[in-house]
Motif scaffolding. Structure first.
Motif, PDB file in Angstrom:
ATOM      1  N   GLY A  19       0.844  -1.209  -0.003  1.00 33.61           N
ATOM      2  CA  GLY A  19       0.017  -0.019  -0.095  1.00 33.61           C
ATOM      3  C   GLY A  19       0.822   1.183  -0.080  1.00 33.61           C
ATOM      4  N   GLY A  20       2.170   1.174   0.353  1.00 30.56           N
ATOM      5  CA  GLY A  20       2.869   2.232   0.591  1.00 30.56           C
ATOM      6  C   GLY A  20       2.907   2.968   1.903  1.00 30.56           C
ATOM      7  N   GLY A  21       2.342   2.379   2.809  1.00 32.52           N
ATOM      8  CA  GLY A  21       1.995   3.259   4.209  1.00 32.52           C
ATOM      9  C   GLY A  21       3.564   3.219   5.091  1.00 32.52           C
ATOM     10  N   THR A  22       4.290   2.241   4.784  1.00 33.03           N
ATOM     11  CA  THR A  22       5.601   2.368   5.343  1.00 33.03           C
ATOM     12  C   THR A  22       6.418   3.284   4.876  1.00 33.03           C
ATOM     13  N   ALA A  23       6.493   3.377   3.709  1.00 32.29           N
ATOM     14  CA  ALA A  23       7.204   4.381   2.817  1.00 32.29           C
ATOM     15  C   ALA A  23       6.681   5.776   3.293  1.00 32.29           C
ATOM     16  N   ARG A  24       5.500   5.734   3.343  1.00 29.72           N
ATOM     17  CA  ARG A  24       4.731   7.304   3.651  1.00 29.72           C
ATOM     18  C   ARG A  24       5.167   7.587   5.192  1.00 29.72           C
ATOM     19  N   GLY A  25       5.314   6.377   5.842  1.00 25.25           N
ATOM     20  CA  GLY A  25       5.633   6.780   7.442  1.00 25.25           C
ATOM     21  C   GLY A  25       7.234   7.463   7.461  1.00 25.25           C
ATOM     22  N   MET A  26       8.088   6.729   6.639  1.00 23.05           N
ATOM     23  CA  MET A  26       9.334   7.168   6.485  1.00 23.05           C
ATOM     24  C   MET A  26       9.523   8.614   5.960  1.00 23.05           C
ATOM     25  N   MET A  27       8.633   8.939   5.150  1.00 21.28           N
ATOM     26  CA  MET A  27       8.648  10.256   4.532  1.00 21.28           C
ATOM     27  C   MET A  27       8.415  11.237   5.683  1.00 21.28           C
ATOM     28  N   GLU A  28       7.111  10.859   6.565  1.00 16.46           N
ATOM     29  CA  GLU A  28       6.806  11.588   7.667  1.00 16.46           C
ATOM     30  C   GLU A  28       7.718  11.825   8.600  1.00 16.46           C
ATOM     31  N   LEU A  29       8.342  10.686   8.722  1.00 17.64           N
ATOM     32  CA  LEU A  29       9.602  10.778   9.729  1.00 17.64           C
ATOM     33  C   LEU A  29      10.775  11.574   9.512  1.00 17.64           C
ATOM     34  N   VAL A  30      11.056  11.828   8.276  1.00 19.23           N
ATOM     35  CA  VAL A  30      12.079  12.612   7.607  1.00 19.23           C
ATOM     36  C   VAL A  30      11.647  14.058   7.660  1.00 19.23           C
ATOM     37  N   ARG A  31      10.427  14.350   7.593  1.00 15.32           N
ATOM     38  CA  ARG A  31       9.878  15.737   7.432  1.00 15.32           C
ATOM     39  C   ARG A  31       9.813  16.164   8.946  1.00 15.32           C
TER      40      ARG A  31
END
Lengths: 274, 274
Positions: free
Chosen positions: A206-218
């Motif tokens: 689904g891409g949730g984990t990748a989006r989680g990592m993007m949020e973490l970077v932000r």
């Protein structure tokens, strides 16, 4: 030291330290040779690496004069490697009850993970990442090998914060595939504000984990310069992350018939045409 | 192809594929050269790798005639590296509230982890490990780089079994330091009965985790040929594992005074004098 021996040691050194700049002065002292000799050596190595499909030895204009080796394999070779990888992964014995695909041995293999990491590095090197980020566990080998090929550090988010790593930034996110709430933590000292982050993972549904990592970077005020994934599922077609590169697409696993439909992505390809 | 170019590409290839046997016939076809020319090339590379302190290019007696590159750095160089590493890790800013030492950035650094992995490989290569085993998460980079240097696969135990990896062997063990019961799981297909397993981890206090891994290997009917750890604590002096090699000993962390007492182990050294 004779030229032939210098060629051997210089080739090994450059190969071991990709994407990093070294001056002719540094090599001159290391191998006790005149800068002019080193310069001739590097020209031979440059031609050999290019003709052998290993990569590009770039001359860097700086005060002392420097060079940098960048891994760059021919497109045909990468396509062949990905076809071979799809074929290895499509063996029916890899179907796990529940309709999963067993990829762990490949992901953890130093041979495969280093080749995959080099491909990720080759795709994203122009974005000049300053570090690679993944989340434990299965993304680590690919991310480490990508970081090695880029000559940058690796940063690994944990599923929960650890007392042994000090203060951390924690986020919760919804896993795209399981719809469960998950956690991700990164020590505050692990990432600096001006970092240029390449996100690497083994699998995306689904891409949730990748989006989680993007949020973490932000949360760190840093910038994501790319998302690289080994395998994505064809469905859902709409991922929670828009711009990513994947090397293979898993279209279907039929546990009944023992069929795996896994295809290499035409390289290089992402939505931005990188 | 001219000799100088062959030297460059052969050196890179051997360096990228340590501890694996290749025949002269293989190289002859790869670089379109006579076996006699390849043989001369390999002699030059052998001398250069040896003089440069990179390792040993061994001639393997087999039908077609083969060679194998084994990483072997001079003892002095390894001692210098470990001293430097101790010095980097002894920076007082690394003390984490609670009296822990922050080592994550070093362990996850491709540069450090590959050098540490090469040292582990150099120490244990004669035991002929057929795979490297670690447990998630922080042991993975060191274990992967050790496996790469040995030319063998990496196997990673998880804290719990995963539906995506199929049937697994699960064990419970008591963590030596925290005295808590922990779990460890390895897919049944991950390890074969005749495996010769080198166990690698980043940190050992009581030795419970390492003993857990040994127990896991035993459950598969395989053999442990060595245990390699980056840092052990001086206390408790009695670990749950008897034969292991560690590269550094953490004697004390004084959070009040901001002092870290970390020392390199005289190399090579374990209880068996390997």
């Amino acid at each position: 030291m004779r030229r032939s021996k210098r060629l051997v040691l210089l080739s090994k050194f450059l190969s071991d330290n990709p994407n990093r700049i070294f001056t002719l002065k540094f090599f001159g002292e290391k191998y006790d040779a005149a800068k002019s000799s080193i310069s001739e050596d590097l020209n031979i190595i440059k031609d050999a690496f290019y003709e052998g499909g290993e990569g590009v030895l770039e001359t860097i204009p700086c005060a002392a004069g420097g060079v940098r080796f960048r891994i760059k394999r021919p497109q045909k070779e990468i396509e062949n490697f990905l076809s071979e990888l799809c074929s290895v992964l499509s063996d029916r014995s890899r179907i796990i009850p529940g309709g999963y695909l067993y990829m762990t041995d490949i992901i953890f293999s130093p041979e495969y993970s280093s080749r995959i990491g080099e491909i990720f590095a080759q795709i994203f090197v122009e974005e000049e990442p300053s570090c690679v980020l993944t989340v434990e566990t299965k993304g680590i080998p690919l991310a480490l090998m990508t970081a090695k090929a880029l000559g940058v550090p690796l940063v690994v988010a944990r599923r929960d914060s650890r007392v042994t790593e000090g203060p951390s930034v924690n986020i919760s996110y919804v896993s795209g595939s399981s719809q469960r709430i998950q956690n991700m933590a990164l020590p505050t000292r692990a990432l600096s504000k001006n970092a240029r982050v390449l996100i690497v993972d083994d699998f995306m549904k689904g891409g949730g984990t990748a989006r989680g990592m993007m949020e973490l970077v932000r949360q760190f005020g840093a910038e994501v310069v790319g998302v690289a994934v080994l395998v994505t599922t064809a469905l859902p077609a709409e991922k929670l992350v828009k711009n990513y590169i994947s090397l293979m697409v898993l279209e279907k696993i039929d546990a009944e018939l023992g069929q795996i439909n896994l295809k290499p992505v035409k390289f290089p390809a992402n939505e931005e045409g990188i």
